[in-house]
Motif scaffolding. Structure first.
Motif, short mmCIF file in Angstrom:
data_model
loop_
_atom_site.label_atom_id
_atom_site.label_comp_id
_atom_site.label_asym_id
_atom_site.label_seq_id
_atom_site.Cartn_x
_atom_site.Cartn_y
_atom_site.Cartn_z
N THR A 162 95.07 -82.76 75.74
CA THR A 162 94.40 -83.74 76.58
C THR A 162 92.89 -83.76 76.35
N LEU A 163 92.28 -84.89 76.69
CA LEU A 163 90.82 -85.02 76.69
C LEU A 163 90.31 -84.59 78.06
N GLN A 164 89.36 -83.68 78.09
CA GLN A 164 88.89 -83.13 79.36
C GLN A 164 87.46 -83.54 79.71
N ASN A 165 86.66 -83.83 78.69
CA ASN A 165 85.28 -84.26 78.92
C ASN A 165 85.29 -85.69 79.44
N HIS A 166 84.83 -85.90 80.67
CA HIS A 166 84.93 -87.23 81.29
C HIS A 166 84.11 -88.28 80.54
N ASN A 167 82.98 -87.88 79.97
CA ASN A 167 82.18 -88.83 79.21
C ASN A 167 82.89 -89.27 77.93
N TYR A 168 83.55 -88.34 77.27
CA TYR A 168 84.27 -88.68 76.04
C TYR A 168 85.51 -89.51 76.36
N LEU A 169 86.18 -89.17 77.44
CA LEU A 169 87.37 -89.91 77.84
C LEU A 169 87.01 -91.37 78.14
N GLN B 188 73.56 -99.58 70.23
CA GLN B 188 73.36 -100.15 71.57
C GLN B 188 73.39 -99.05 72.63
N ALA B 189 74.31 -98.10 72.47
CA ALA B 189 74.40 -96.99 73.43
C ALA B 189 73.11 -96.18 73.45
N LYS B 190 72.53 -95.96 72.26
CA LYS B 190 71.28 -95.21 72.18
C LYS B 190 70.13 -95.99 72.80
N LYS B 191 70.08 -97.28 72.50
CA LYS B 191 69.00 -98.12 73.02
C LYS B 191 69.06 -98.21 74.54
N LYS B 192 70.27 -98.27 75.10
CA LYS B 192 70.45 -98.37 76.55
C LYS B 192 70.37 -97.00 77.24
N LYS B 193 70.25 -95.93 76.42
CA LYS B 193 70.19 -94.55 76.94
C LYS B 193 71.37 -94.26 77.86
N MET B 194 72.57 -94.59 77.37
CA MET B 194 73.77 -94.37 78.16
C MET B 194 74.04 -92.89 78.36
N GLU B 195 74.60 -92.56 79.49
CA GLU B 195 74.88 -91.16 79.82
C GLU B 195 75.81 -90.52 78.80
N ASN B 196 76.77 -91.30 78.28
CA ASN B 196 77.73 -90.76 77.32
C ASN B 196 77.44 -91.24 75.90
N GLU B 197 76.17 -91.39 75.57
CA GLU B 197 75.76 -91.86 74.25
C GLU B 197 76.37 -91.01 73.13
N MET B 198 76.28 -89.68 73.24
CA MET B 198 76.80 -88.81 72.20
C MET B 198 78.32 -88.92 72.10
N GLU B 199 78.98 -89.00 73.24
CA GLU B 199 80.45 -89.10 73.22
C GLU B 199 80.91 -90.43 72.63
N LEU C 99 79.33 -92.00 70.22
CA LEU C 99 79.17 -91.78 68.78
C LEU C 99 80.36 -91.03 68.20
N ILE C 100 80.79 -89.98 68.89
CA ILE C 100 81.94 -89.19 68.41
C ILE C 100 83.21 -90.03 68.41
N ALA C 101 83.42 -90.81 69.47
CA ALA C 101 84.61 -91.65 69.56
C ALA C 101 84.63 -92.68 68.44
N CYS C 102 83.50 -93.29 68.15
CA CYS C 102 83.42 -94.28 67.07
C CYS C 102 83.68 -93.64 65.72
N ARG C 103 83.13 -92.46 65.51
CA ARG C 103 83.38 -91.75 64.26
C ARG C 103 84.87 -91.48 64.07
N LYS C 104 85.52 -91.07 65.13
CA LYS C 104 86.95 -90.74 65.02
C LYS C 104 87.78 -91.98 64.75
N GLN C 105 87.43 -93.10 65.37
CA GLN C 105 88.18 -94.33 65.10
C GLN C 105 87.99 -94.78 63.66
N LEU C 106 86.79 -94.65 63.15
CA LEU C 106 86.54 -95.01 61.74
C LEU C 106 87.32 -94.08 60.81
N SER C 107 87.35 -92.80 61.15
CA SER C 107 88.09 -91.83 60.34
C SER C 107 89.58 -92.16 60.32
#
Length: 310
Positions: free
Chosen positions: A133-140, A278-289, A291-299
């Motif tokens: 399961t995914l446990q990090n709420h920002n990543y989820l 866009q997430a970085k520019k908007k300074k979203m709370e889950n900006e890093m998550e 990025l990780i989610a997008c990387r995984k979808q591309l992979s």
């Protein structure tokens, strides 16, 4: 404290096991809300004749209304501070509610929690276990833009989040009402998961999920793409309709069955990179998550591309 909502439609074969797995929970301060969706097969009458437990509340739709309507009715009449969902052919581990309510009581910053699920057949034999399961709420929350990582029948959540923000199940979702519901929930509440199995999910020919996947594949694919687009927009991202349509075409539900060109992979990369910028520019709370989610979808997409055509 807990309201368990169970819509019922022609469930005579499995409903006794499903109801029993709720009533025998080690956490007993609950009500079981059974909504009879006009199945006319005697399922609910049989439950009434078998179980004499005053924690069961019965409601009858005056015609077949569908699972979204029935769950919304359950939300409207629920008395509990917490809500759990159960389908009429699934099973709950007997300590599910105890584990989950203790987690939410001890983690007030989290508003919903689920767990792994175990797929079972018509004879309760284990077919497979879900992924970790995914446990990090920002990543989820980030992952919900691309797919549904939650086992709906494993979830327990605070009713106040749904009530205060008018979150409802939507009709005509081709069996993906859950996906849309949790996208909406994630905009107001934080969602997490436990490592333990919190649901035994019965996957058999003829149940609603199986029928939608097998008989209405094209309609389901269109609805999945529609929910993806909705999720991306709900998270505050601005993409052109052309880019959104391309992204959803490249990231369909389930396993990929189409090998795509490296040119298409590059275009997908550019769209996902735009989301990250866009997430970085908007300074979203889950900006890093994000990025990780997008990387995984591309992979995932790269794995089924011409890059490996030898």
């Amino acid at each position: 404290m807990i309201s368990v909502i169970m819509p019922v439609y022609r469930a005579n074969k499995y409903i006794f096991q499903a109801v029993n797995s709720v009533l025998k929970q080690t956490y007993s301060n609950l009500e079981l809300i059974i909504i009879d969706d006009y199945g006319l097969d005697g399922s609910v009458e049989s439950v009434k004749n078998t179980f004499s437990d005053n924690r069961i509340k019965y409601y009858l739709n005056d015609r077949n209304m569908g699972i979204a309507y029935s769950r919304n009715l359950g939300l409207d009449v629920a008395n509990g501070e917490y809500i759990a969902f159960m389908d009429d052919d699934d099973l709950a581990p007997l300590n599910r509610l105890k584990i989950e309510i203790e987690f939410l009581e001890n983690n007030p910053e989290i508003d919903a929690v689920g767990g792994r699920y175990c797929v079972i057949d018509e004879n309760d034999n284990i077919i497979r276990y879900s992924d970790d399961t995914l446990q990090n709420h920002n990543y989820l929350k980030a992952c919900l833009m691309f797919y549904d990582p939650l086992g709906n029948g494993s979830m327990l959540f605070r009713k106040s989040i749904v009530k205060d923000n008018h979150i409802r199940f939507m009709n005509n979702c081709q069996g993906m009402e859950d996906y849309r519901f949790w996208v909406d929930f994630s905009q107001f509440g934080k969602i997490s998961n436990l490592k333990e199995v919190m649901l035994y999910w019965r996957n058999i020919e003829g149940n609603e999920t199986s029928r939608r996947i097998n008989e209405k594949k094209s309609e389901r694919q269109k609805k999945f793409a529609e929910i993806q687009k909705y999720a991306i927009a709900s998270n505050g991202f601005d993409l052109s309709e052309e880019d959104l349509s391309f992204l959803t075409e490249m990231l369909p539900e389930g396993r990929f069955d189409k090998i795509v060109s490296l040119r298409d992979v590059k275009k997908l990369y550019e769209i996902l990179l735009s989301i990250c910028k866009q997430a970085k520019k908007k300074k979203m709370e889950n900006e890093m998550e994000i990025l990780i989610a997008c990387r995984k979808q591309l992979s995932r997409r790269m794995e089924y591309s011409e890059a490996w055509d030898i």
